[in-house]
Design an enzyme around this catalytic site. Structure first.
Site, PDB file in Angstrom:
ATOM      1  N   ASP A  40      33.122  49.061  35.306  1.00 21.22           N
ATOM      2  CA  ASP A  40      33.249  50.185  34.376  1.00 21.22           C
ATOM      3  C   ASP A  40      32.791  51.435  35.108  1.00 21.22           C
ATOM      4  O   ASP A  40      31.982  51.350  36.047  1.00 21.22           O
ATOM      5  CB  ASP A  40      32.410  49.965  33.113  1.00 21.22           C
ATOM      6  CG  ASP A  40      32.903  50.781  31.929  1.00 21.22           C
ATOM      7  OD1 ASP A  40      33.591  50.210  31.055  1.00 21.22           O
ATOM      8  OD2 ASP A  40      32.630  52.003  31.886  1.00 21.22           O
ATOM      9  N   ARG A  62      28.003  65.592  22.552  1.00 17.54           N
ATOM     10  CA  ARG A  62      27.555  64.681  23.602  1.00 17.54           C
ATOM     11  C   ARG A  62      26.911  65.411  24.779  1.00 17.54           C
ATOM     12  O   ARG A  62      25.928  64.934  25.350  1.00 17.54           O
ATOM     13  CB  ARG A  62      28.727  63.828  24.083  1.00 17.54           C
ATOM     14  CG  ARG A  62      29.207  62.846  23.014  1.00 17.54           C
ATOM     15  CD  ARG A  62      30.215  61.873  23.552  1.00 17.54           C
ATOM     16  NE  ARG A  62      30.602  60.896  22.533  1.00 17.54           N
ATOM     17  CZ  ARG A  62      31.393  59.866  22.766  1.00 17.54           C
ATOM     18  NH1 ARG A  62      31.876  59.674  23.982  1.00 17.54           N
ATOM     19  NH2 ARG A  62      31.713  59.025  21.805  1.00 17.54           N
TER      20      ARG A  62
END
Length: 289
Positions: A155, A52
């Site tokens: 979030d 990632r």
């Protein structure tokens, strides 16, 4: 899981790695993400972290993890946002853990008596499936696209929040929604948008999306909630961090409010704060349920 063996041959992922990624690099990443977002990375996540973050090195045209981590440690806000977005997991679906939604409908009915509006917080909203499921539940319960419910959807990942705001999904993402509800709450795409659906604007108006980090030392929240959904989030935190977050949740629940957790989460270490009152549903200790 990564294991050490004598004379171990490199794995395929190691052979084709573009960047050198050491145990010390991984330890720095673990420390940074823990202090920024409370996420506790296990050693088994090292390959995932590499894959990632390697994208961020390419995007920044860097040649080493040391250079990339130095940028983070310098405090660059834009890269911190990208770093957190890269390492947060956003597995979600419409009406995930479906047993919660009939309980939510009952909760709205109970809490609505004598009050004009209700408030629900989806604090790990991801790409929007959970808050839209909450909105559909409210609309169904009250029989209107304008129910007396406000939904705060937050979030830490700004990228998924942007997708949530758009409210556009593939047909395979809404397969759990019965056809009558799908027709009532979504608009089907045509032409170049064939195979997509979009949440109706009336439903979107019920929801406020905003970025929020549960590890912020002081929560700037001005209202109290009748229900809080924090599902499959606590599993990424250690027990001490879980307790501190639960301690902050408790006073912002209305009297009789409920806290919805994920199926893999239990709070035996916080029985002074919350008590189990249903399947992964909790009520504040010492408050009316």
């Amino acid at each position: 899981m990564i294991t050490e063996r004598n004379s171990r041959r490199p794995s395929n992922s190691e052979e084709i790695r573009q960047f050198h990624f050491t145990a010390a690099d991984f330890a720095r990443v673990r420390d940074l993400i823990y202090h920024a977002a409370g996420i506790s990375l296990s050693p088994a996540k090292q390959d995932l972290v590499y894959s990632r973050l390697a994208r961020r090195l390419r995007a920044r045209q860097l040649t080493s993890f040391n250079d990339y981590l130095a940028i983070l440690e310098s405090g660059e806000p834009e890269e911190w946002e990208a770093f957190i977005n890269a390492l947060t997991t956003n597995l979600t679906s419409f009406f995930r853990e479906p047993h919660h939604f009939p309980i939510l409908a009952e909760q709205l009915q109970k809490q609505q008596a004598g009050r004009r509006q209700l408030a629900v917080w989806s604090c790990a909203a991801s790409s929007g499936e959970e808050p839209y499921s909450i909105a559909i539940t409210a609309a169904e319960h009250f029989g209107t696209l304008n129910p007396p419910v406000r939904i705060l959807a937050t979030d830490i990942d700004t990228a998924v929040l942007e997708r949530a705001r758009r409210g556009v999904y593939r047909l395979d993402q809404v397969h759990k929604i019965p056809p009558p509800q799908l027709k009532r709450y979504f608009m089907r795409g045509t032409g170049t948008n064939a195979g997509l659906v979009k949440v109706r604007p009336e439903l979107q108006k019920l929801i406020t999306f905003q970025q929020f980090n549960l590890l912020e030392p002081a929560w700037q929240l001005k209202e109290r909630f009748d229900a809080i959904f924090c599902r499959n989030v606590m599993i990424y935190f250690d027990k001490r961090t879980q307790y501190e977050i639960l301690r902050k949740f408790r006073p912002i629940l209305q009297s009789g409010g409920l806290f919805f957790a994920g199926h893999s989460e239990s709070f035996h270490h916080a029985t002074d704060l919350f008590r189990l009152c249903g399947k992964t549903v909790y009520a504040p200790v010492g408050r009316e349920a």
